[in-house]
Design an enzyme around this catalytic site. Structure first.
Site, short mmCIF file in Angstrom:
data_model
loop_
_atom_site.label_atom_id
_atom_site.label_comp_id
_atom_site.label_asym_id
_atom_site.label_seq_id
_atom_site.Cartn_x
_atom_site.Cartn_y
_atom_site.Cartn_z
N ASN A 11 35.64 31.86 31.54
CA ASN A 11 35.23 31.11 32.82
C ASN A 11 34.60 32.16 33.86
O ASN A 11 34.88 32.91 34.33
CB ASN A 11 36.38 30.61 33.84
CG ASN A 11 36.00 29.78 34.82
OD1 ASN A 11 34.67 29.76 35.15
ND2 ASN A 11 36.85 29.71 36.01
N LYS A 13 32.56 31.47 36.34
CA LYS A 13 32.53 31.27 37.75
C LYS A 13 31.29 31.12 38.11
O LYS A 13 30.13 30.69 37.45
CB LYS A 13 33.50 32.12 38.49
CG LYS A 13 34.90 32.23 38.22
CD LYS A 13 35.98 32.55 38.88
CE LYS A 13 37.31 32.61 38.37
NZ LYS A 13 38.46 33.12 39.40
N HIS A 101 40.61 23.45 38.57
CA HIS A 101 40.70 24.68 38.78
C HIS A 101 41.19 25.17 40.43
O HIS A 101 40.75 24.42 41.18
CB HIS A 101 39.33 25.60 38.51
CG HIS A 101 39.42 27.15 38.40
ND1 HIS A 101 39.73 27.73 39.97
CD2 HIS A 101 39.72 27.97 37.52
CE1 HIS A 101 39.93 29.30 39.46
NE2 HIS A 101 39.81 29.45 38.01
N GLU A 103 40.49 26.92 42.57
CA GLU A 103 39.29 26.91 43.54
C GLU A 103 38.64 25.78 43.74
O GLU A 103 38.13 25.54 44.83
CB GLU A 103 38.14 28.02 43.10
CG GLU A 103 38.67 29.61 43.00
CD GLU A 103 37.91 30.38 41.79
OE1 GLU A 103 38.45 31.51 41.43
OE2 GLU A 103 36.91 29.77 41.30
N GLU A 172 47.64 28.68 35.95
CA GLU A 172 46.85 29.62 36.72
C GLU A 172 47.93 29.65 37.99
O GLU A 172 47.18 29.02 38.95
CB GLU A 172 45.60 29.40 36.65
CG GLU A 172 45.12 27.78 37.05
CD GLU A 172 43.76 28.06 37.72
OE1 GLU A 172 42.91 28.36 37.51
OE2 GLU A 172 43.74 27.08 38.70
N GLY A 178 41.91 36.27 40.53
CA GLY A 178 41.06 37.18 41.37
C GLY A 178 41.59 38.23 42.03
O GLY A 178 40.91 38.96 42.66
N SER A 216 44.36 36.26 35.92
CA SER A 216 44.03 37.40 35.82
C SER A 216 44.49 38.29 34.17
O SER A 216 44.85 39.49 34.45
CB SER A 216 44.48 38.33 36.90
OG SER A 216 43.70 37.89 38.16
#
Length: 255
Positions: A11, A13, A101, A103, A172, A178, A216
């Protein structure tokens, strides 16, 4: 019997440029195993879907890597400025689309119901949704991890019914995205086992569903995470932007 072939999905991003993308993909192809024992995909920003498709012609080895999008609209078409439909993604030969996701959930306030509808839209177009679920640090510390992830997955199961065996799930933990923090292999496995049981209760074909770890995962910890019984691959963030690291993770998944 559970599917043995793992999936490593990068990904990117909101990173990349035309020049940097070409360099990264060239490096991946140069180091890519001739017959990898795992499936590999990269989920790129929407403006670069066309570049990837064009590079498949210039770099024949790139055809061994599937293309994915980072999001998809729940709508088919119409007055939804800025959205990208599943049919549009399909025209670029996207095999995967990330939905839900953390985010997107955090910054765009996506609900469980919306994520489920996005998964449905992807499936209707023949695209495999990578459905992301996971708990925040506050939820984990409150002992609510299982409650949260089961609620998020239940929404997708409810909306997609018999098609649920066609999805990919990515666990996740939000606190590990991150941040450089990672769930221990045992912590990740425990949640994956809960999700596996939930899927088994929902479909007779739960063995088709890959459950990826997306918190991560990197070159240093990939092998230990991927050795767990219910971890079927990884959704890779920062490490997917470094060809050496990404290739190391692919090798770990192929072992």
């Amino acid at each position: 019997m559970k599917i043995m072939k793992k999936l490593i999905a990068g990904n990117w991003k909101m990173n990349g440029s035309l020049a940097a993308n070409q360099t990264l993909l060239q490096e991946l192809i140069e180091g890519f195993p001739l017959q990898p024992a795992c499936a590999v995909a990269v989920c790129v920003p929407a403006p670069y879907l066309a570049q990837f498709r064009a590079l498949v012609q210039a770099l024949p080895g790139l055809s061994a890597i599937d293309l994915g999008a980072q999001d998809v609209s729940a709508q088919v078409s119409g007055a939804f400025t800025g959205e990208t439909s599943a049919a549009m993604l399909k025209e670029f030969d996207c095999r995967y689309a990330i939905v839900g996701h953390s985010e997107r959930r955090q910054y765009h306030f996506e609900t469980d119901a919306l994520v489920a509808d996005k998964a449905k839209a992807a499936l209707a177009a023949g695209i495999t949704p990578i459905v992301c679920i996971g708990e925040t640090l506050a939820e984990r510390e409150a002992g609510r991890t299982e409650e949260v992830v089961k609620r998020q997955l239940a929404a997708v199961i409810h909306t997609n019914g018999h098609c649920i065996s066609e999805i990919v799930v990515a666990y996740e933990p939000v606190w590990a995205i991150g941040t450089g923090k990672t769930a221990t292999p045992e912590e990740a496995q425990a949640v994956h086992a809960v999700l596996r049981a939930q899927l088994k209760a929902a479909t007779d074909h739960s063995d088709r569903v890959k459950i990826l770890y997306g918190g991560s995962m990197n070159a240093a910890n990939a092998a230990s995470l991927l050795s767990q019984a219910d971890i079927d691959g990884g959704l890779i963030g920062g490490a997917s932007l470094k060809s050496k690291d990404f290739l190391t993770i692919i090798a770990a998944a192929s072992a």
